[in-house]
Scaffold this motif. Structure first.
Motif, PDB file in Angstrom:
ATOM      1  N   TRP A 128      44.340  51.432  36.739  1.00  0.00           N
ATOM      2  CA  TRP A 128      44.127  50.613  37.788  1.00  0.00           C
ATOM      3  C   TRP A 128      43.515  50.361  39.007  1.00  0.00           C
ATOM      4  N   LYS A 129      42.827  51.942  38.072  1.00  0.00           N
ATOM      5  CA  LYS A 129      41.598  52.190  39.985  1.00  0.00           C
ATOM      6  C   LYS A 129      40.342  51.309  40.392  1.00  0.00           C
ATOM      7  N   ASN A 130      39.696  50.307  38.971  1.00  0.00           N
ATOM      8  CA  ASN A 130      38.420  49.720  39.419  1.00  0.00           C
ATOM      9  C   ASN A 130      38.840  48.453  39.651  1.00  0.00           C
ATOM     10  N   PRO A 131      38.235  48.160  40.966  1.00  0.00           N
ATOM     11  CA  PRO A 131      38.320  46.719  41.979  1.00  0.00           C
ATOM     12  C   PRO A 131      38.086  45.883  40.995  1.00  0.00           C
ATOM     13  N   ASP A 132      36.787  45.806  40.211  1.00  0.00           N
ATOM     14  CA  ASP A 132      35.719  44.423  39.452  1.00  0.00           C
ATOM     15  C   ASP A 132      37.312  43.786  38.621  1.00  0.00           C
ATOM     16  N   TRP A 133      37.652  45.357  38.041  1.00  0.00           N
ATOM     17  CA  TRP A 133      38.386  44.646  36.664  1.00  0.00           C
ATOM     18  C   TRP A 133      39.618  43.937  37.214  1.00  0.00           C
ATOM     19  N   LEU A 134      40.571  44.598  38.491  1.00  0.00           N
ATOM     20  CA  LEU A 134      41.047  44.140  39.566  1.00  0.00           C
ATOM     21  C   LEU A 134      41.344  43.046  39.908  1.00  0.00           C
ATOM     22  N   ASP A 135      40.028  42.548  40.019  1.00  0.00           N
ATOM     23  CA  ASP A 135      39.269  40.817  40.901  1.00  0.00           C
ATOM     24  C   ASP A 135      39.392  39.754  39.832  1.00  0.00           C
ATOM     25  N   THR A 136      39.142  41.388  38.143  1.00  0.00           N
ATOM     26  CA  THR A 136      39.644  39.625  36.540  1.00  0.00           C
ATOM     27  C   THR A 136      40.427  39.481  36.918  1.00  0.00           C
ATOM     28  N   LEU A 137      41.850  40.148  36.895  1.00  0.00           N
ATOM     29  CA  LEU A 137      43.296  40.330  36.546  1.00  0.00           C
ATOM     30  C   LEU A 137      43.407  39.577  37.797  1.00  0.00           C
ATOM     31  N   ALA A 138      42.332  39.288  38.977  1.00  0.00           N
ATOM     32  CA  ALA A 138      43.292  38.233  39.677  1.00  0.00           C
ATOM     33  C   ALA A 138      43.079  37.025  39.096  1.00  0.00           C
ATOM     34  N   ALA A 139      42.160  36.978  38.977  1.00  0.00           N
ATOM     35  CA  ALA A 139      40.972  35.353  38.109  1.00  0.00           C
ATOM     36  C   ALA A 139      41.773  34.747  37.299  1.00  0.00           C
ATOM     37  N   ALA A 140      42.144  35.918  35.800  1.00  0.00           N
ATOM     38  CA  ALA A 140      43.334  35.835  35.154  1.00  0.00           C
ATOM     39  C   ALA A 140      44.700  35.344  35.394  1.00  0.00           C
ATOM     40  N   TYR A 141      45.475  35.635  36.912  1.00  0.00           N
ATOM     41  CA  TYR A 141      46.657  34.857  36.729  1.00  0.00           C
ATOM     42  C   TYR A 141      46.201  33.563  37.799  1.00  0.00           C
ATOM     43  N   ALA A 142      44.908  32.862  38.270  1.00  0.00           N
ATOM     44  CA  ALA A 142      44.769  31.815  38.457  1.00  0.00           C
ATOM     45  C   ALA A 142      44.855  31.009  37.598  1.00  0.00           C
ATOM     46  N   GLU A 143      44.151  31.347  36.891  1.00  0.00           N
ATOM     47  CA  GLU A 143      43.735  30.765  35.071  1.00  0.00           C
ATOM     48  C   GLU A 143      44.658  30.461  34.837  1.00  0.00           C
ATOM     49  N   ALA A 144      46.259  30.856  34.775  1.00  0.00           N
ATOM     50  CA  ALA A 144      47.194  30.887  33.909  1.00  0.00           C
ATOM     51  C   ALA A 144      48.111  30.612  34.678  1.00  0.00           C
ATOM     52  N   GLU A 146      49.332  31.195  37.548  1.00  0.00           N
ATOM     53  CA  GLU A 146      50.302  33.044  38.245  1.00  0.00           C
ATOM     54  C   GLU A 146      49.869  32.939  39.689  1.00  0.00           C
ATOM     55  N   GLY A 147      49.894  32.469  41.116  1.00  0.00           N
ATOM     56  CA  GLY A 147      49.386  31.985  42.434  1.00  0.00           C
ATOM     57  C   GLY A 147      49.354  33.706  42.571  1.00  0.00           C
ATOM     58  N   GLU A 148      50.796  33.265  43.238  1.00  0.00           N
ATOM     59  CA  GLU A 148      51.643  35.002  43.787  1.00  0.00           C
ATOM     60  C   GLU A 148      50.614  36.124  43.248  1.00  0.00           C
ATOM     61  N   GLU A 149      50.924  36.195  41.472  1.00  0.00           N
ATOM     62  CA  GLU A 149      50.228  37.683  40.660  1.00  0.00           C
ATOM     63  C   GLU A 149      48.767  37.427  41.153  1.00  0.00           C
ATOM     64  N   ALA A 150      48.078  35.897  41.488  1.00  0.00           N
ATOM     65  CA  ALA A 150      46.405  36.654  41.535  1.00  0.00           C
ATOM     66  C   ALA A 150      46.198  36.937  43.239  1.00  0.00           C
ATOM     67  N   VAL A 151      47.099  36.351  43.935  1.00  0.00           N
ATOM     68  CA  VAL A 151      46.630  37.305  45.484  1.00  0.00           C
ATOM     69  C   VAL A 151      47.218  38.540  45.523  1.00  0.00           C
ATOM     70  N   LYS A 152      47.840  38.959  44.819  1.00  0.00           N
ATOM     71  CA  LYS A 152      49.386  40.091  45.134  1.00  0.00           C
ATOM     72  C   LYS A 152      47.861  41.295  44.967  1.00  0.00           C
TER      73      LYS A 152
END
Length: 171
Positions: A128-144, A146-152
């Motif tokens: 959970w240390k790579n900011p690029d991959w966290l950014d991807t997870l945020a985009a994935a949450y948004a697509e799914a 799950e807005g709150e998880e995306a923002v967090k």
């Protein structure tokens, strides 16, 4: 890594002449060609590397990036998935698959649930240390949806990013 792409390509050419079956050299030359803007050459090298060693996950992942850039999304997904099957610990392949599934311009290839799963795997593999991959997870949450998880998750990506990257992630 020094940015001397012409020299890198020449060195990989030489390695390939010494051993025409050296799939890693072809894969690495493909990376250098991709970085220098020669996408057709990169695609050719990745495909040749796969022909020599069909179990080389990086060649599939790298070719998937080229295919994604060309808008060949179905083939890119297949290559990313193959890379993940060959090496389930390949965090970059998980991330690339997740990014495509979360952000593909052609909505028929977007799949929020699959994107979240792949992005979580990439994040777990990087502790959970790579900011690029966290950014991807945020985009994935948004697509799914799950807005709150995306923002967090995006906030965590910004927090963990180097200063020079923070503005891009905030945008």
């Amino acid at each position: 890594k020094l940015g001397e792409l012409k020299q890198a390509i020449a060195d990989f050419d030489q390695a390939s002449r010494f051993d025409p079956k050296f799939a890693v050299a072809l894969n690495n030359r493909g990376v250098a060609r991709e970085q220098s803007g020669d996408l057709a050459g990169a695609d050719k090298d990745f495909t040749a590397a796969i022909a020599i060693d069909p179990k080389l996950p990086d060649a599939y992942a790298n070719r998937g990036n080229v295919l994604r850039g060309r808008g060949q999304y179905e083939q890119a997904i297949a290559d990313f998935e193959k890379a993940v099957r060959l090496d389930p610990r390949n965090a970059a392949a998980h991330n690339n698959l997740a990014w495509l599934r979360a952000t593909c311009p052609d909505e028929k290839y977007r799949d929020g649930k699959a994107a979240v799963e792949a992005a979580k795997q990439a994040c777990e593999l990087s502790d959970w240390k790579n900011p690029d991959w966290l950014d991807t997870l945020a985009a994935a949450y948004a697509e799914a949806g799950e807005g709150e998880e995306a923002v967090k998750t995006q906030s965590l990506a910004i927090e963990r990013a180097p200063e020079v990257q923070k503005a891009d992630l905030q945008a």
